[in-house]
Design an enzyme around this catalytic site. Structure first.
Site, PDB file in Angstrom:
ATOM      1  N   HIS A  70      38.773  16.315  27.251  1.00 52.99           N
ATOM      2  CA  HIS A  70      38.054  16.367  25.989  1.00 52.99           C
ATOM      3  C   HIS A  70      37.079  15.189  25.900  1.00 52.99           C
ATOM      4  O   HIS A  70      37.472  14.043  26.150  1.00 52.99           O
ATOM      5  CB  HIS A  70      39.023  16.292  24.805  1.00 52.99           C
ATOM      6  CG  HIS A  70      40.172  17.238  24.910  1.00 52.99           C
ATOM      7  ND1 HIS A  70      41.444  16.911  24.499  1.00 52.99           N
ATOM      8  CD2 HIS A  70      40.251  18.508  25.390  1.00 52.99           C
ATOM      9  CE1 HIS A  70      42.256  17.934  24.707  1.00 52.99           C
ATOM     10  NE2 HIS A  70      41.543  18.921  25.244  1.00 52.99           N
ATOM     11  N   TYR A 133      45.833   5.471  21.839  1.00 49.89           N
ATOM     12  CA  TYR A 133      44.408   5.194  21.951  1.00 49.89           C
ATOM     13  C   TYR A 133      43.813   4.792  20.603  1.00 49.89           C
ATOM     14  O   TYR A 133      44.143   5.334  19.552  1.00 49.89           O
ATOM     15  CB  TYR A 133      43.641   6.386  22.538  1.00 49.89           C
ATOM     16  CG  TYR A 133      43.900   7.733  21.924  1.00 49.89           C
ATOM     17  CD1 TYR A 133      42.991   8.300  21.040  1.00 49.89           C
ATOM     18  CD2 TYR A 133      45.047   8.468  22.249  1.00 49.89           C
ATOM     19  CE1 TYR A 133      43.210   9.555  20.497  1.00 49.89           C
ATOM     20  CE2 TYR A 133      45.264   9.723  21.703  1.00 49.89           C
ATOM     21  CZ  TYR A 133      44.347  10.264  20.820  1.00 49.89           C
ATOM     22  OH  TYR A 133      44.563  11.503  20.276  1.00 49.89           O
TER      23      TYR A 133
END
Length: 462
Positions: A70, A133
């Site tokens: 992605h 993240y």
């Protein structure tokens, strides 16, 4: 097994802007500890100050869990809290690096900075892996995303666990091959202003968007709201109210503050909120001219309204984390200016009286635009830079004599007068007597402007 004993280190990958970070992990009989994100240390080693606003964690039960690939329109900083992954990235940004692939194994002692537009994917190599993240924008359904299939033949990722044996989602398996991916557009530069410098910037930065007063009225806040700021990474503010003498009138004073200060304040806020680089063009008029040569750190001492508004704007822009204040003087470009006026007088046989006690250097708009491009493209340290042409400091009368000489009339046609004599009977704003700018700082970055006299001759002969 976590690798311990590393020193904090940042290395570049084969994908531009994708950085691998080795993290020191400290352990004992109780477990381990690491500084996963330490802004000051990591910025010093070259990581961008990307301004994270959200922290996400993806927990994976089984070995072979595979997610991706992605690409989102924001930056992310990925690492693992527990476990181990095989990370894979494919550049889906427009440009020469499109389709470049990079892979690396990541445990708690390693992190990866992933720039906007680079597709991110991973496969777990241990059970109970927590993948974490930081991102510098909030998810939006309206954002531009790109995806590439985990099994794309062009990317040719050598997954440790074959994809037909891995745990994947039906959605990820349906992503397109590279040939069918719509690339994520690169962030652009927005140039504001259509004057002499705006025209030169249009040539120096042909890929930039340029807006003028007809499309962006700096005095209308609603015009700012209509701009898609997330499409840009740099704003160059080349617009200003420059009617120095009219600025001393009540109406001119209001107009000068509206354009030079209030509009700049809006741009400073926008740049800060959207993590943009703001390039702002300043002026020698922020000084009173008592110093023979002006350095970037000289204290403000403007003599008139125009200089006061430019000094106020400089102070506002200096609060933006990513900023360049480009201070210049005596700009000459396409259109009406001092050089064209003197050329016209010479051609018509008119012998002018020109001020000979105000000193500085000409700045040709093409050189100023090239200096701005240099600062942005080389990512020079943020701050204030003087930019003019090089060469001896001259008076306006000296420059006029050079123009008359180049045109073929002869220097003797120009008579020197004092600034006071020239201003007698006129409503003129006060001007600094010395406008020469010290160029050591910009030249230390590798940009050396042309000699002003050589540039003048080329300008007149073009």
């Amino acid at each position: 097994m976590i690798e311990t004993g590393k020193s904090l280190n940042v290395t570049e990958s084969s994908i531009p802007g994708l950085l691998v970070v080795d993290l020191p992990v400290h352990g004992d009989n109780r477990g381990w500890f690491k500084e996963n994100w330490q802004r000051s240390k990591m910025l010093e080693l070259g990581l961008p100050d990307f301004g994270p606003v959200q922290n996400n964690i993806s927990f994976n039960d089984a070995v072979g869990t595979t997610r991706g690939l992605h690409a989102e329109p924001w930056d992310k900083y990925v690492s693992v809290a527990t476990g181990r992954i095989f990370g894979a990235w494919v550049d889906l940004r427009e440009g020469p690096s499109y389709g470049t692939t990079f892979t690396v194994e990541v445990d708690a002692s390693r992190a990866v900075f992933v720039p906007r537009g680079v597709a991110n994917g991973y496969q777990t190599l241990e059970a109970d892996t927590a993948y974490t993240y930081l991102v510098n924008d909030h998810w939006s359904p309206d954002a531009s995303y790109a995806f590439i299939n985990l099994a794309d033949e062009t990317a040719a990722i050598d997954w440790p666990i074959a994809l037909d044996e891995a745990e994947t989602s039906a959605k990820d398996r349906a992503h397109p091959r590279l040939a069918d991916v719509v690339p994520i557009p690169r962030l652009k530069t927005l140039v504001i202003g259509g004057g002499q410098l705006g025209t030169a910037l249009r040539s120096a930065l042909p890929e930039a968007d340029v807006v003028t007063r007809s499309t962006l009225d700096l005095t209308k806040p609603s015009d700012f709201d209509a701009v898609q700021w997330n499409e840009y990474d740099t704003i160059i503010n080349a617009a200003a109210y420059t009617a120095v003498d009219t600025a001393e009138t009540p109406e001119g004073r209001r107009a000068a503050w509206a354009v030079n200060v209030e509009a700049t304040a809006r741009l400073a806020r926008i740049a800060t909120e959207n993590r943009l680089t703001l390039v702002h063009v300043s002026s020698d008029y922020v000084f009173d001219g008592t110093a023979e040569t002006h350095v970037e750190t000289e204290a403000f001492s403007p003599l008139g309204v125009y200089g006061q508004t430019k000094a106020a704007a400089d102070a506002l822009v200096s609060t933006v984390p990513r900023h360049y204040v480009v201070r210049t003087s005596w700009v000459v470009g396409e259109g009406q200016n001092f050089v064209r006026t003197m050329e016209s007088l010479a051609q018509r046989g008119i012998k002018p009286s020109v001020v000979d006690d105000q000193f500085g250097r000409l700045t040709f708009a093409d050189d100023l635009a090239a200096g701005i491009r240099h600062l942005v493209e080389t990512k020079a340290p943020f701050g204030t830079y003087n930019v003019s042409n090089e060469g001896p400091v001259m008076s306006w009368a000296d420059i006029a004599r050079e123009i008359f000489d180049i045109v073929g009339v002869g220097k003797d046609a120009v008579t020197g007068v004092t600034g006071a004599e020239y201003a007698a009977g006129k409503s003129l704003a006060p001007r600094p007597n010395n406008s020469a700018l010290d160029l050591a700082k910009i030249e230390a970055t590798g940009f050396v402007p042309r000699d002003a006299s050589e540039a003048l001759r080329a300008y007149l002969q073009s």
